[in-house]
Write a protein that holds these residues in place. Structure first.
Motif, PDB file in Angstrom:
ATOM      1  N   LEU A  25       2.623 116.858  10.091  1.00 42.12           N
ATOM      2  CA  LEU A  25       2.950 115.897  11.157  1.00 42.12           C
ATOM      3  C   LEU A  25       3.574 114.691  10.510  1.00 42.12           C
ATOM      4  CD1 LEU A  25      -0.015 115.318  13.649  1.00 42.12           C
ATOM      5  CD2 LEU A  25       2.271 116.189  14.122  1.00 42.12           C
ATOM      6  N   LYS A  26       4.732 114.268  10.994  1.00 40.55           N
ATOM      7  CA  LYS A  26       5.321 113.039  10.445  1.00 40.55           C
ATOM      8  C   LYS A  26       5.143 111.934  11.478  1.00 40.55           C
ATOM      9  CE  LYS A  26       8.822 113.106   7.659  1.00 40.55           C
ATOM     10  NZ  LYS A  26      10.221 113.172   7.212  1.00 40.55           N
ATOM     11  N   ILE A  27       4.282 110.974  11.167  1.00 40.65           N
ATOM     12  CA  ILE A  27       4.018 109.892  12.115  1.00 40.65           C
ATOM     13  C   ILE A  27       5.216 108.968  12.142  1.00 40.65           C
ATOM     14  CG2 ILE A  27       2.452 108.007  12.756  1.00 40.65           C
ATOM     15  CD1 ILE A  27       0.318 109.357  11.036  1.00 40.65           C
ATOM     16  N   VAL A  70      14.819 119.419   5.760  1.00 37.74           N
ATOM     17  CA  VAL A  70      16.108 119.378   6.484  1.00 37.74           C
ATOM     18  C   VAL A  70      15.814 119.124   7.958  1.00 37.74           C
ATOM     19  CG1 VAL A  70      18.073 120.775   7.234  1.00 37.74           C
ATOM     20  CG2 VAL A  70      17.287 120.905   4.858  1.00 37.74           C
ATOM     21  N   ASN A  71      16.538 118.184   8.540  1.00 33.44           N
ATOM     22  CA  ASN A  71      16.321 117.875   9.961  1.00 33.44           C
ATOM     23  C   ASN A  71      17.077 118.856  10.855  1.00 33.44           C
ATOM     24  OD1 ASN A  71      14.801 115.156  10.104  1.00 33.44           O
ATOM     25  ND2 ASN A  71      16.359 114.831   8.519  1.00 33.44           N
ATOM     26  N   LEU A  72      16.381 119.372  11.851  1.00 29.31           N
ATOM     27  CA  LEU A  72      17.037 120.266  12.816  1.00 29.31           C
ATOM     28  C   LEU A  72      17.177 119.524  14.145  1.00 29.31           C
ATOM     29  CD1 LEU A  72      15.321 123.743  12.289  1.00 29.31           C
ATOM     30  CD2 LEU A  72      17.508 122.939  11.375  1.00 29.31           C
ATOM     31  N   PHE A 122      11.440 115.760  -0.961  1.00 30.67           N
ATOM     32  CA  PHE A 122      12.438 114.816  -0.450  1.00 30.67           C
ATOM     33  C   PHE A 122      12.814 115.162   0.980  1.00 30.67           C
ATOM     34  CE2 PHE A 122      12.913 115.580  -4.968  1.00 30.67           C
ATOM     35  CZ  PHE A 122      12.907 114.300  -5.509  1.00 30.67           C
ATOM     36  N   GLU A 123      13.328 114.169   1.653  1.00 33.07           N
ATOM     37  CA  GLU A 123      13.961 114.461   2.951  1.00 33.07           C
ATOM     38  C   GLU A 123      15.461 114.312   2.749  1.00 33.07           C
ATOM     39  OE1 GLU A 123      12.799 112.141   6.400  1.00 33.07           O
ATOM     40  OE2 GLU A 123      14.219 113.231   7.692  1.00 33.07           O
ATOM     41  N   ALA A 124      16.198 115.330   3.157  1.00 30.07           N
ATOM     42  CA  ALA A 124      17.664 115.258   3.028  1.00 30.07           C
ATOM     43  C   ALA A 124      18.215 114.544   4.252  1.00 30.07           C
ATOM     44  CB  ALA A 124      18.251 116.653   2.922  1.00 30.07           C
ATOM     45  N   LEU A 142       6.594 118.390  12.149  1.00 30.39           N
ATOM     46  CA  LEU A 142       6.894 117.791  13.451  1.00 30.39           C
ATOM     47  C   LEU A 142       7.313 116.347  13.198  1.00 30.39           C
ATOM     48  CD1 LEU A 142       6.781 118.897  16.328  1.00 30.39           C
ATOM     49  CD2 LEU A 142       4.545 117.844  16.582  1.00 30.39           C
ATOM     50  N   ASP A 143       8.585 116.076  13.474  1.00 31.72           N
ATOM     51  CA  ASP A 143       9.183 114.783  13.119  1.00 31.72           C
ATOM     52  C   ASP A 143       8.955 113.752  14.225  1.00 31.72           C
ATOM     53  OD1 ASP A 143      10.597 113.026  11.608  1.00 31.72           O
ATOM     54  OD2 ASP A 143      12.545 114.011  11.826  1.00 31.72           O
ATOM     55  N   ASP A 144       8.992 112.498  13.852  1.00 32.80           N
ATOM     56  CA  ASP A 144       8.911 111.375  14.797  1.00 32.80           C
ATOM     57  C   ASP A 144       7.710 111.512  15.718  1.00 32.80           C
ATOM     58  OD1 ASP A 144      11.305 110.767  13.618  1.00 32.80           O
ATOM     59  OD2 ASP A 144      12.542 111.295  15.344  1.00 32.80           O
ATOM     60  N   PHE A 180      11.505 122.370   7.316  1.00 35.49           N
ATOM     61  CA  PHE A 180      12.378 122.038   8.450  1.00 35.49           C
ATOM     62  C   PHE A 180      11.686 121.031   9.352  1.00 35.49           C
ATOM     63  CE2 PHE A 180      14.070 126.012   6.936  1.00 35.49           C
ATOM     64  CZ  PHE A 180      15.441 125.826   7.047  1.00 35.49           C
ATOM     65  N   GLU A 181      12.379 119.936   9.654  1.00 31.80           N
ATOM     66  CA  GLU A 181      11.798 118.900  10.515  1.00 31.80           C
ATOM     67  C   GLU A 181      12.333 119.082  11.929  1.00 31.80           C
ATOM     68  OE1 GLU A 181      12.113 114.956   8.968  1.00 31.80           O
ATOM     69  OE2 GLU A 181      11.180 115.487   7.049  1.00 31.80           O
ATOM     70  N   ILE A 182      11.382 119.225  12.847  1.00 30.62           N
ATOM     71  CA  ILE A 182      11.754 119.409  14.258  1.00 30.62           C
ATOM     72  C   ILE A 182      11.066 118.305  15.053  1.00 30.62           C
ATOM     73  CG2 ILE A 182      11.607 120.972  16.256  1.00 30.62           C
ATOM     74  CD1 ILE A 182      11.369 123.306  14.260  1.00 30.62           C
ATOM     75  N   ALA A 235       3.288 109.801   6.574  1.00 37.33           N
ATOM     76  CA  ALA A 235       3.638 108.536   7.244  1.00 37.33           C
ATOM     77  C   ALA A 235       5.052 108.156   6.865  1.00 37.33           C
ATOM     78  CB  ALA A 235       2.653 107.454   6.835  1.00 37.33           C
ATOM     79  N   GLU A 236       5.891 107.901   7.890  1.00 31.89           N
ATOM     80  CA  GLU A 236       7.288 107.510   7.654  1.00 31.89           C
ATOM     81  C   GLU A 236       7.390 105.989   7.643  1.00 31.89           C
ATOM     82  OE1 GLU A 236       9.373 109.105  11.039  1.00 31.89           O
ATOM     83  OE2 GLU A 236      10.241 110.694   9.818  1.00 31.89           O
ATOM     84  N   GLY A 237       8.360 105.475   6.975  1.00 33.69           N
ATOM     85  CA  GLY A 237       8.665 104.040   7.043  1.00 33.69           C
ATOM     86  C   GLY A 237       7.619 103.155   6.388  1.00 33.69           C
TER      87      GLY A 237
HETATM   88 CA    CA Z   1      13.332 113.471   9.707  1.00 34.95          CA
END
Ligand code: CA
Ligand code: C2E
Ligand code: CA
Length: 692
Positions: free
Chosen positions: A612-614, A529-531, A470-472, A591-593, A561-563, A648-650
């Motif tokens: 990698l989060k696209i 967790v987003n940093l 999950f993403e918090a 690696l976020d976004d 940890f998402e950076i 892949a996000e979204g």
């Molecule tokens: Ca995120």
């Protein structure tokens, strides 16, 4: 020399005193002379009557021998003062009466007859007359008596006259001498006194206390002159002191004015002076119905300069900023320092200006922004800074000083948000925006305590659509503002330095929820967790996080940890070190976004990341344009080559899921599967699959 009335009086009194002394001396001596004379006459009379009574004795023994008695008494003619003499027999019958012929004119016959003088024996003074009463013969054999009466007055007068004739010239001489001496001495004294008087009068008129009175003699007047000179010295000293005090007072007054109106560091007008000048400028422009602009600016990284290079450098920077900006504004405009790193430029409206006030303001703001980006040389440092400038106009603020300053401040805030080191013009809409931001910022810490903030979990699935983690994501149900988007409040928390508190809150909650999540789903379940970039800059946060991971080592492998790329690359070395430590603790890093920040992919090889989060914008645009499809494909193949997983996000549609699966995407996250939901909903939505 002018003889004053006083001098005349003194001299008059002296002469009168001399005269009175002379007269009284004369009277006394005359009196004494008279006493002596009377005494002497009495002695003489006594002796005379003694002699005569002895001479008369034989002529009275037997029978009264009148002729001889008369002859004997004739001797008395020689004694001028004798008036008369009487001779009495033993029966006290007058036998002879002698009258001094010289006195017969003064004394009348009857007076002479009546003058009996029946006194006792002896010589005495009776009514200014000398009376001698002598017994003729002795006591045992008295034959008669002799009475002689003398009047000493005329002789006395004569004698006194003679005495006076001798004494008066002497007295006159002595009196004149004394008078002359007194007069000349007084004249000398008065002359000096007059000198003193006219000197004092002169000083009074000229006011020149530097002049001195010179009197050589060391007498009383000389001493008086010395005293006057000393007194003048004292006055002069006092005058000097008073003058000095007056000068000091004036200087103090000026200093106080300076302190009150100018900033001591930059020498620029301070807040107080700015307010005063702004107030009168606004009143003037309002009368002319003309506009006026102010620029409000501060330095973007001033706190950082202060913290890293020290306050001296910070002070120097402020001073140099003041200097630099002073040269960028027109004569008649004013630069003031409000305090800290905040400055105000007051642009006075000039009718001769080529540009309208609004353009002048923007041109000036741009000029200041551009110039402040240029390096500052402070001691051995090259300091770079930038200013965010807010522009506000008087008309918009209804010519109200406070409102104008507040508007400019709000515009500056807006300029800061734009992060361009440029300027922003005030708009009324900014007011509500700023108020909202202010309210959010000030209630963040409260929200942590009151459970207004909570976590939502969004599932992450694999190609088989199984939940892997999950993403918090933070959620905030604000009591007055309603549900707040994390996009809004996270940014505010970052700006106001409260983001690390939020991240810690998330971490704490995730760690306590992990136990439930692992039990409900499976033990390998991951929670991301987003940093924030600010978290990664805070050493305290990083240390506390690593310590937390040590304490909860059992959950560390479940943590991700998402950076964002920009947060990672902005501070590469420090973040990389932290990432290594996170890996050592057993955590994963993603690696976020991805794709939104840096266009170059070459740096990817340097990053120590697992996933990698696209960014969802690429997924969203895959349908529309071929370009984004290609980008996503490239990212996935690149990640695969680098042995990174891709998420892949979204993902909102099945088609997206299918396509992404086909091109090798490992994980999926999106509304198609599940929206972020609170833990409770999550547990209700998904049946328990966990074994424990
Ligand atoms: Ca995120
Ligand atoms: P993010 O890290 O990219 O988080 C994913 C965002 O995408 C979430 O928005 C999520 O609700 C949204 N999302 C997920 N699936 C879909 C979809 O199919 N379509 C669309 N349109 N959106 C989808 P959310 O929760 O509003 O969060 C927004 C951003 O706020 C996050 O972006 C993250 O940058 C930040 N954020 C949220 N929570 C935290 C937090 O705890 N810490 C930090 N530092 N940032 C957080
Ligand atoms: Ca993201």
């Amino acid at each position: 020399m002018r003889v004053s009335q006083f001098s005349v009086r003194i001299i008059g009194i002296t002469l009168l005193a001399v005269f009175l002394t002379a007269v009284s001396v004369n009277t006394l001596s005359l009196n004494e002379h008279r006493n002596l004379y009377v005494q002497k006459s009495m002695q003489n009379l006594d002796a005379l009557s003694e002699n005569l009574s002895e001479s008369l004795l034989p002529f009275l023994v037997s029978e009264d021998d009148i002729p001889n008695i008369a002859t004997t008494l004739l001797q008395l003619d020689r004694h001028d003062s004798t008036v008369f003499a009487r001779v009495f027999d033993k029966n006290d019958q007058q036998v002879f009466f002698y009258v001094n012929p010289a006195k017969q004119t003064e004394w009348s016959d009857t007076t002479l007859q009546d003058a009996q003088f029946n006194t006792g024996f002896g010589t005495e003074l009776v009514n200014k007359l000398l009376v001698s009463n002598k017994m003729i013969g002795d006591e045992s054999y008295a034959v008669g008596r002799l009475l002689i009466v003398q009047d000493p007055e005329s002789s006395l007068k004569q004698s006194a006259n003679t005495y006076l004739k001798k004494v008066i010239p002497l007295l006159v001489f002595i009196a004149s001498l004394v008078g002359f001496l007194a007069f000349s001495m007084q004249k000398r004294v008065l002359q000096k006194l007059n000198l003193v008087t006219s000197f004092v009068r002169k000083i009074k008129h000229s006011g020149n206390k530097l002049e001195r009175l010179t009197i050589e003699n060391k007498d009383e007047i000389g001493l008086l002159a010395e005293q006057i000179n000393e007194y003048l010295d004292t006055i002069k000293n006092y005058e000097f002191k008073i003058q000095k005090q007056l000068n000091d007072l004036e200087e103090n007054k000026q200093n106080l004015e300076k302190i009150a109106n100018y900033d001591s560091l930059t020498g620029l007008p301070n807040r107080q002076m700015l307010h005063a000048i702004l107030r009168s400028a606004l009143a003037r422009e309002q009368r002319r119905n003309a506009d006026l602009a102010i620029l409000y600016f501060d330095l973007d990284n001033f706190k950082h300069v202060n913290d890293t290079l020290g306050h001296d450098v910070g002070d120097q920077l402020l001073f140099q900023v003041g200097e630099r900006v002073s040269h960028l504004i027109r004569e008649g405009d004013m630069l003031a320092r409000l305090g800290g790193d905040e400055f105000i430029v007051l642009l006075i409206n000039n009718e001769q200006d080529y540009y309208p006030p609004s353009e002048v303001a923007m041109i000036t703001a741009q000029r200041i922004a551009d110039n402040l980006k240029k390096i500052f040389y402070i001691s051995k440092w090259e300091v770079s800074t930038a200013a965010s400038i807010g522009i506000a106009y008087a008309k918009q603020a209804n010519f109200d000083t406070e409102l104008l300053l507040r508007n400019a401040d709000i515009a500056m805030y807006q300029a800061k948000l734009q992060r361009t080191g440029g300027f922003a013009l005030f708009e009324n809409a900014m007011h509500t925006r700023v108020q909202r931001r202010h309210e959010i910022a000030s209630s963040i810490l409260r929200a942590i305590q009151t459970k207004e903030l909570y976590l939502a979990y969004q599932p992450k699935l694999n190609q088989q659509a199984e939940i892997t983690g999950f993403e918090a994501l933070l959620r905030w149900e604000h009591p007055t503002l309603g549900a707040l988007s994390p996009v809004e409040f996270i940014e505010i928390a970052e700006k106001t330095g409260k983001i690390t508190a939020l991240t810690s809150f998330v971490l704490d909650n995730v760690i306590s929820d992990l136990f439930i999540l692992k039990a409900h789903f499976h033990s390998q379940v991951s929670v991301a967790v987003n940093l924030s970039a600010m978290d990664l800059k805070s050493d305290t946060f990083k240390q506390q996080t690593l310590a937390l991971l040590v304490r909860h080592a059992n959950h560390a492998p479940n943590l991700e940890f998402e950076i964002t790329e920009s947060a990672y690359l902005d501070n590469f070395d420090a973040v990389n070190e932290f990432v290594i430590n996170l890996h050592l603790a057993g955590c994963k890093v993603s690696l976020d976004d991805f794709g939104t920040g840096y266009s170059s992919l070459s740096y990817l090889t340097k990053l120590d990341i697992d996933l990698l989060k696209i960014d969802r914008s690429f997924i969203h645009n895959m349908e529309n344009g071929k370009a984004d499809k290609n980008i996503v494909e490239t990212i996935i193949s690149l990640a695969n080559n680098l042995t990174m997983s891709v998420c892949a996000e979204g993902v909102e549609q099945l088609a997206q899921f299918d396509y992404l699966k086909k091109i090798g995407c490992d994980y999926f996250q999106g509304y198609y599967f599940c929206r972020p939901v609170p833990l409770k909903t999550l547990l209700e939505t998904y049946p328990k699959t966990g074994t424990s």
